[in-house]
Enzyme design. Structure first.
Site, PDB file in Angstrom:
ATOM      1  N   LEU A 121       0.862  -1.185   0.000  1.00  0.00           N
ATOM      2  CA  LEU A 121       0.000   0.000   0.000  1.00  0.00           C
ATOM      3  C   LEU A 121       0.895   1.229   0.000  1.00  0.00           C
ATOM      4  CD1 LEU A 121      -2.890   1.167   0.240  1.00  0.00           C
ATOM      5  CD2 LEU A 121      -2.644   1.031   2.729  1.00  0.00           C
ATOM      6  N   ALA A 172      -0.463  -4.547  16.602  1.00  0.00           N
ATOM      7  CA  ALA A 172      -1.403  -5.178  17.533  1.00  0.00           C
ATOM      8  C   ALA A 172      -1.059  -6.652  17.651  1.00  0.00           C
ATOM      9  CB  ALA A 172      -2.831  -4.997  17.041  1.00  0.00           C
ATOM     10  N   TYR A 203      -1.897 -18.592  14.027  1.00  0.00           N
ATOM     11  CA  TYR A 203      -2.088 -17.263  14.618  1.00  0.00           C
ATOM     12  C   TYR A 203      -0.982 -16.948  15.625  1.00  0.00           C
ATOM     13  CZ  TYR A 203      -4.518 -13.391  16.979  1.00  0.00           C
ATOM     14  OH  TYR A 203      -4.860 -12.173  17.520  1.00  0.00           O
ATOM     15  N   GLU A 221      16.526  -0.457  10.230  1.00  0.00           N
ATOM     16  CA  GLU A 221      16.075   0.686   9.444  1.00  0.00           C
ATOM     17  C   GLU A 221      15.794   1.920  10.285  1.00  0.00           C
ATOM     18  OE1 GLU A 221      16.241   0.425   6.327  1.00  0.00           O
ATOM     19  OE2 GLU A 221      16.421  -1.750   6.112  1.00  0.00           O
TER      20      GLU A 221
END
Length: 400
Positions: A121, A172, A203, A221
């Site tokens: 994105l 999260a 998960y 970074e």
């Protein structure tokens, strides 16, 4: 009849025209009334927004929330919008619903992008709340490979975005990184006891590797990261079919169906109300603490206690039944929130009964919805301070 001048002729024409208009109107009163009603309906349906805080360009942030149409994400959207920030939601609606955030669609500070974060994105933002991931066992077990991709590739994409635009990222994470803990309560320093091959591993382990990636990017970074290990959370806008304890018990109690406990009911959980979690996430994002932090409620209940409490609050006569235990179901879960108290001055405020009553009211209204045009929209307390809230005709449920 001979008319003396043009004025007489004009007067006669006006009189005849007026008579014709009156006759036409009298013959179409029903149509005119119908048109007036349509205009009134359109005016009533016009989107109304609460008054949001005005922030200058120095204080206003552009904030991306992945998974912002989900249960927790939508409450976070409400809070940040009311604070006056520009909020961008990226969601593929696997578990999220557009209805959770539709009350902001069209607002100049809000943007919704239908996007799967497994794909990159490219936008300009100041902060990223990376919440996107199925979070309940039925959802993340439905497509375990996709769950791993969301928490690995999706997290890499968000870290890459944070690196490019020098944004701060809050990941999260989850109390599931502790697995079936052998240490109680769970401190952030505990490394966990996770089955890497069990049904929950898609998960648990993908969240653990996502934490590792966050710190690798931070070290290599130089990006600013925050990690919230979220414990069991409940509240309005929970997915009705997410298979979690709160939603299952409430729905079963409301419909007088047997309340199902898997195992002997002695396993423990700690439940926090969603507004407390949102407070903790925002405080952590804006803090100077960059190591993992537990965000949860240390009040601990057995599943059995919880089942009877919900049944009593609903006023149901439903029976409580027991089924075989779920594989790898943790026996105990309780956060140590010492770090959150000391660094964020944060701790849960909402009492269990108060939070459960609001959640029960939401689910009760949800069961009453019988057609698409009806709305079971939940607005937080802050909306009650806006005069616009009284004009929202589609609202069935407002928090009190």
């Amino acid at each position: 009849m001979i008319y003396k001048n043009y004025n007489d002729i004009l007067s006669i024409l006006i009189i005849f025209t007026f008579i014709n208009i009156v006759q036409i109107i009298n013959g179409h009163e029903d149509k005119i009334l119908a048109l007036e009603k349509r205009i009134q309906d359109l005016e009533a349906r016009q989107q109304q927004y609460p008054e949001v805080t005005f922030l200058t360009y120095k204080d206003r942030k552009r904030i991306l929330i992945t998974g912002g149409a989900g249960f927790v994400g939508s409450h976070l959207v409400d809070r940040l919008m009311l604070q006056g920030h520009e909020v961008i939601v990226a969601d593929n609606f696997f578990t999220g619903r557009k209805r959770n955030i539709e009350h902001w669609i069209g607002h100049e500070n809000f943007e919704l992008i239908n996007h799967d974060i497994v794909n990159p994105l490219f936008i300009e933002v100041d902060q990223i709340y990376h919440l996107a991931s199925p979070a309940s066992p039925p959802h993340y077990m439905y497509n375990p490979v996709k769950t791993i991709k969301v928490n690995s590739i999706g997290t890499i994409n968000m870290l890459g975005l944070a690196r490019r635009v020098r944004a701060r990222l809050l990941f999260a994470s989850t109390s599931e990184v502790y697995g079936d803990p052998e240490v109680h309560p769970q401190k952030e320093t505990y490394f966990g006891n996770v089955n890497p091959f069990g049904p929950r591993s898609c998960y648990d382990e993908s969240k653990r590797v996502a934490e590792a990636m966050c710190y690798a990017y931070a070290k290599q970074e130089g990006i600013s990261i925050r990690i919230a290990r979220i414990f069991n959370t409940y509240g309005p806008r929970m997915h009705m079919n997410d298979g979690r304890v709160v939603s299952n018990f409430i729905l079963q109690a409301l419909q007088n169906e047997p309340i199902t406990i898997y195992g002997n009911g002695k396993q423990t959980r700690s439940f926090q109300y969603v507004s407390d979690l949102v407070d903790g996430l925002i405080a952590l994002m804006n803090s100077n603490y960059s190591m993992p932090m537990n965000i949860g409620n240390p009040d601990e209940y057995t599943i059995e206690q919880f089942a009877f409490k919900i049944r009593d609050l609903v006023g149901s006569q439903a029976k409580v039944i027991y089924r075989d235990p779920v594989i790898d179901d943790p026996k105990q879960r309780r956060p140590d929130i010492t770090l959150a108290k000391s660094w964020l001055n944060w701790e849960p405020k909402v009492l269990l009964n108060d939070g459960l009553n609001k959640t029960i009211a939401y689910f009760r209204n949800e069961l009453l919805v019988k057609q698409h045009s009806e709305r079971n929209v939940f607005f937080p307390n802050e909306w009650l301070h806006s005069s616009n809230v009284n004009t929202m005709k589609t609202t069935k449920n407002i928090e009190l």
